[in-house]
Design an enzyme around this catalytic site. Sequence first.
Site, short mmCIF file in Angstrom:
data_model
loop_
_atom_site.label_atom_id
_atom_site.label_comp_id
_atom_site.label_asym_id
_atom_site.label_seq_id
_atom_site.Cartn_x
_atom_site.Cartn_y
_atom_site.Cartn_z
N PHE A 1 0.80 -1.23 0.00
CA PHE A 1 0.00 0.00 0.00
C PHE A 1 0.83 1.27 0.00
CE2 PHE A 1 0.85 -0.05 4.51
CZ PHE A 1 0.62 1.22 4.99
N LYS A 2 2.10 1.17 0.40
CA LYS A 2 2.95 2.36 0.44
C LYS A 2 3.13 2.98 -0.94
CE LYS A 2 3.53 1.39 4.78
NZ LYS A 2 4.77 1.16 5.50
N ASP A 3 2.94 2.17 -2.00
CA ASP A 3 3.08 2.70 -3.36
C ASP A 3 2.07 3.82 -3.64
OD1 ASP A 3 5.15 1.01 -4.28
OD2 ASP A 3 3.71 -0.60 -4.66
N LEU B 1 3.78 6.83 -2.20
CA LEU B 1 5.17 7.06 -2.58
C LEU B 1 5.41 7.12 -4.08
CD1 LEU B 1 6.84 5.10 0.30
CD2 LEU B 1 7.21 7.51 -0.26
N THR C 1 7.71 0.44 3.35
CA THR C 1 7.99 1.83 3.00
C THR C 1 9.33 1.96 2.28
OG1 THR C 1 6.67 2.84 4.75
CG2 THR C 1 8.53 4.11 3.96
#
Length: 502
Positions: free
Chosen positions: A111-113, A116, A146
């Site tokens: 989900f960090k994509d 980011l 992350t």
Amino acid sequence: MSFFSTRGGACATASQAILRGLAKDGGLFVPSMFPQITMEQLSAMSGTSYQNHAEQILRCFLEDYSYAEISDAVQAAYAPYAWDDHTIAPVKTLEDNLHVLELFHGPTLAFKDIALKLLPHLVRMAAQKNDEQREVSILVATSGDTGKAALEGFKDVPGTSCTVFYPSDGVSDVQKLQMVTTGGKNTHVIGVNGNFDDAQTGVKKLFGNEPFHEQMNALGKLPSSANSINFGRLVPQIVYYFTTYTRLVKRGALRLGQHINFVVPTGNFGDILAGYYAMHMGLPIHRLICASNQNNVLSDFFETGTYDADRTFFKTISPSMDILISSNLERLLYECAGRDAGQVKEWMQQLSEDKVFSIGVKRSKELKKIFWAGFADDEMTTAEIRRVWERDDYLMDPHTAVASHVLTQYRRQTGDQTTSVIVSTASPYKFAPAVASALLGADAVEDLDFFACARRLEKLSGVPIPRQIHELRSLPIRHTAVCEPAAMEAAVMEALKPSKDD
């Protein structure tokens, strides 16, 4: 819109908050108000693209970015070719009142994509807006996901570098491989002999260390953050709460204005905090259900009103949640304290010195009106992966399974059958050994490496192994540095030292 420090010592524009990452007093930047999205606006957004939702939400907060700049950043970040699903964050239905929001269709399968892929564009524009001539040097602590997302986002972006610290023995095999094989001339990956809290505390100390800033300035570099302490990480995450709601309205699973629950597996509290912000912007959320693993400092906090980090640290099969110091909770505490920065500063000092603080009975009762919390240990998580597969033919990673288990706890204890969305934060293939073990039994995968587990999982489920996993087998190891927590500053300086080729 102005941004304030949770500890009272700063006022900044949106671009300044994103560029700095962390306020000089150690506080986190928060918006001066929560902009409102009306039911009419929500209705108009229904049926439109993820990109349109993102532009609408970002415009509410990033007032010193032009509409054109926001549009350019959004279109670049969410270009369809970079995502496995053109909707970016698809919503899958398991039952009439139960859905899964899949946030793992980006380049690093986590989900960090979502944030980011966007943050580097916001940072680059922020530097231009503030006439910043120094290189923006991103420093990141990661519990697993992350790090790779930040490295991919900032890789070879002009005017930036990205240095990632990770717990050397505290991430999954594939998470480590994803990081240490990263290319790019401006990326650096450093293992820390400790846990995530050691890495995160070390990075935050660097931001508060004036001599470190002076050394960086002498090198022509401006330290900044890509962790969720940076508001530029938080605001893109608000978007998918809105897209989920409008998509469910569009397909008839919800009536416009009907309330919904979100169940979020979280360790650093950023993902669920984005849901809290969405609720304060007008999204009809009934409950935010906070799901922890065996490192259940957050579930204990919501139950008792006391945050106690002085406890045993557990390594679990959901390593991205192996966290005892949840940085983003500070933003919630700021709202909980009536935006009393002095009170927040006092709590954070107590946490730093004694590893514990209490918010009091009255504030705790107010939080319980919004939040419900539970946890799942590894045994519960493994059983949940198997249960959901057998019941729904749906493959969950361990973090998502923690959330699924906690939702079952919540419904049994409260009787609340409000339509609920489980926030799925990672592809099951990022944790193939744990998932394969849950479905096939520990003995069946005992002697298999990560890639063999992935193949067994693919054969069993019919869910294809993502290309990102296949590619890891042939990528060379590029980063081997490891340091002690006390040596992180020296490690940064060594990593950023100009090479003979520069």
